[in-house]
Scaffold this motif. Structure first.
Motif, short mmCIF file in Angstrom:
data_model
loop_
_atom_site.label_atom_id
_atom_site.label_comp_id
_atom_site.label_asym_id
_atom_site.label_seq_id
_atom_site.Cartn_x
_atom_site.Cartn_y
_atom_site.Cartn_z
N ASP A 25 25.81 12.01 -18.00
CA ASP A 25 25.09 10.88 -19.08
C ASP A 25 23.85 10.70 -19.29
O ASP A 25 23.66 10.44 -20.21
CB ASP A 25 25.78 9.90 -18.42
N ALA A 26 22.91 11.11 -18.25
CA ALA A 26 21.33 10.77 -18.47
C ALA A 26 20.91 12.00 -17.47
O ALA A 26 21.72 12.64 -16.33
CB ALA A 26 21.21 9.32 -18.29
N VAL A 27 19.45 12.37 -17.81
CA VAL A 27 18.72 13.43 -16.49
C VAL A 27 17.13 12.64 -16.17
O VAL A 27 16.95 11.80 -17.71
CB VAL A 27 18.51 15.07 -16.77
N VAL A 28 17.35 13.27 -15.37
CA VAL A 28 15.80 12.97 -15.05
C VAL A 28 14.86 14.28 -14.55
O VAL A 28 15.01 15.37 -14.32
CB VAL A 28 15.24 11.33 -13.91
N ASP A 29 13.47 13.57 -14.21
CA ASP A 29 12.50 15.31 -14.21
C ASP A 29 12.29 15.02 -12.29
O ASP A 29 11.33 13.80 -12.87
CB ASP A 29 11.56 15.38 -14.65
N ARG A 48 16.49 4.61 -11.44
CA ARG A 48 17.29 3.39 -11.70
C ARG A 48 17.33 2.50 -13.53
O ARG A 48 18.26 2.85 -13.81
CB ARG A 48 16.34 1.93 -11.69
N THR A 49 16.16 3.56 -14.23
CA THR A 49 17.08 3.54 -15.95
C THR A 49 17.37 4.18 -15.73
O THR A 49 18.92 3.64 -16.75
CB THR A 49 15.20 3.58 -16.80
N ALA A 50 17.85 5.21 -15.96
CA ALA A 50 18.80 6.16 -16.41
C ALA A 50 20.22 5.95 -15.74
O ALA A 50 21.73 5.19 -16.21
CB ALA A 50 18.28 7.79 -15.83
N GLY A 66 21.14 2.70 -16.09
CA GLY A 66 21.97 1.33 -16.64
C GLY A 66 20.21 0.43 -15.75
O GLY A 66 21.38 -0.76 -16.00
N GLY A 67 19.91 0.40 -15.01
CA GLY A 67 19.08 -1.08 -14.48
C GLY A 67 19.73 -1.14 -12.83
O GLY A 67 19.22 -2.29 -12.65
N ARG A 68 20.18 -0.27 -12.60
CA ARG A 68 20.97 -0.44 -11.57
C ARG A 68 20.98 0.57 -10.27
O ARG A 68 20.06 1.62 -10.92
CB ARG A 68 22.27 -0.91 -11.23
N ALA A 69 20.68 0.15 -8.98
CA ALA A 69 21.09 1.50 -8.15
C ALA A 69 22.31 2.05 -8.56
O ALA A 69 23.17 2.00 -8.70
CB ALA A 69 20.90 1.12 -6.66
N VAL A 70 21.88 3.51 -7.30
CA VAL A 70 23.32 4.38 -7.34
C VAL A 70 24.10 4.13 -6.43
O VAL A 70 23.69 3.47 -5.33
CB VAL A 70 23.22 5.32 -7.48
N ASP A 71 25.04 4.47 -5.94
CA ASP A 71 26.60 4.47 -5.05
C ASP A 71 26.24 5.82 -4.53
O ASP A 71 26.31 5.94 -3.43
CB ASP A 71 27.11 4.54 -5.88
N VAL A 72 26.17 7.31 -5.12
CA VAL A 72 26.36 8.35 -3.95
C VAL A 72 25.31 9.35 -4.84
O VAL A 72 24.75 8.89 -5.76
CB VAL A 72 27.60 8.78 -4.68
N VAL A 73 24.48 9.15 -3.56
CA VAL A 73 23.70 10.78 -4.02
C VAL A 73 24.17 12.23 -3.40
O VAL A 73 24.94 11.88 -2.60
CB VAL A 73 22.37 11.03 -2.84
#
Length: 325
Positions: free
Chosen positions: A187-191, A202-204, A206-213
């Motif tokens: 849905d989104a990518v980061v560098d 966090r921005t990617a 949707g402004g929230r923490a992630v559930d799984v890495v």
């Protein structure tokens, strides 16, 4: 006889050479396969160099997954017949024109995949499925952060995560790999080189923490990724080509988070029935066109050293494959 990449001692790809070696007849419960394509992973090159945590016996023929045609069977009840298109996996032996393997290590190649795609499918997608379903219990609507999202298992995790209904954020080092992750459904990518990577994540998300890495990278990437987890998060340790790292134990406590190991090899040893069920699932999804690996480079067998070096460098967006024709 078969033509194989082989060495009498572990070392870099240049240590290995192409030699003809004896090819035995298949015993009952075994099949002989004319290999058409063999996948190359970072772990294959690491094992060939003697750097993997388990060392195979010498002399050694690298390669853990391949695809080809059945040419002979050791018994009529093994489930295969000459001419069947199959994929296979094993602890080495695949960088060769032929292999003899237990029928349990062989599976029919879905018609939706060609030999090159089939050669890189089994391990990466079985790993991603085991990690996200069995170990993380990723739920629909959760957010998944995939490190190394343009790599072998990372790209597989992107596709599996989307199939499971997660919002997927991919982190990948170069534009080509980020584009690949997006094409796989992210849905989104980061560098990862972003000076404020955690804020970018966090921005990617949707402004929230992630559930799984999903972490097949390790090294300096692990701690900031773990810090990006929300309450009850799960950090999957899939590999660490960038090196091993240490985490402060208070991080797990204050987040109620888990650091979860993923070892597909031992999973198959200790829980063979569940591992087989997982393989059935991912192969069915491949047959339906839901899961499909990207091929970046194809090398003839004679150029095995260049192919192994490219795979080890990790700079290619997509998989590297040896072809035997």
């Amino acid at each position: 006889m078969t033509l194989a990449v082989i060495a009498d001692q572990f070392g870099p790809p240049e240590t290995y050479s192409l030699r003809e070696i004896e090819l035995r007849e298949p015993a009952p419960g075994e099949v002989r396969i004319a290999i058409k394509a063999a996948g190359i992973s970072f772990v294959d090159v690491l094992t060939a160099g003697g750097g993997y945590q388990v060392k195979p016996p010498l002399p050694f023929v690298p390669g853990s997954e391949a695809a080809g045609l059945v040419t002979a069977t050791g018994s009529a009840d093994c489930g295969f017949a000459a001419g069947d298109r199959v994929v296979c996996s094993g602890w080495g032996g695949m960088f060769a024109t032929d292999a003899v393997l237990p029928a349990a290590a062989v599976r029919m190649l879905p018609a939706a995949l060609d030999f090159s795609e089939g050669a890189v499918f089994p391990v990466s997608y079985a790993t991603a499925w085991h990690a996200l379903v069995d170990r993380a219990r990723l739920a629909r609507g959760e957010t998944l952060l995939v490190l190394g999202a343009g790599g072998a298992t990372g790209y597989a995790a992107v596709q599996v995560g989307k199939h499971l209904g997660a919002t997927v954020v991919g982190s990948a080092s170069i534009p080509e790999k980020r584009a690949l992750a997006l094409s796989g459904g992210a849905d989104a990518v980061v560098d990862p080189n972003d000076s404020d990577w955690r804020e970018a994540v966090r921005t990617a998300a949707g402004g929230r923490a992630v559930d799984v890495v999903f972490d097949p990278v390790g090294g300096a990437a692990t701690e900031p990724a773990f810090r990006s987890l929300g309450w009850g998060g799960r950090h999957l340790v899939v590999g660490f080509p960038a090196g091993m790292t240490a985490l402060r134990t208070n991080l797990a406590l204050i987040k109620g988070a888990s650091l979860v190991g993923v070892d597909i090899r031992q999973f198959g040893q200790f829980e063979p029935n569940r591992a087989e069920a997982n393989r059935n699932t991912v192969f069915a999804l491949a047959a339906d066109g839901v899961l499909r690996p990207p091929i970046a480079s194809r090398y003839p067998l004679a150029q095995f050293a260049a192919a192994m070096n490219e795979a080890a460098a990790g700079a290619t967006a997509g998989r590297v494959v040896l072809t035997m024709e």
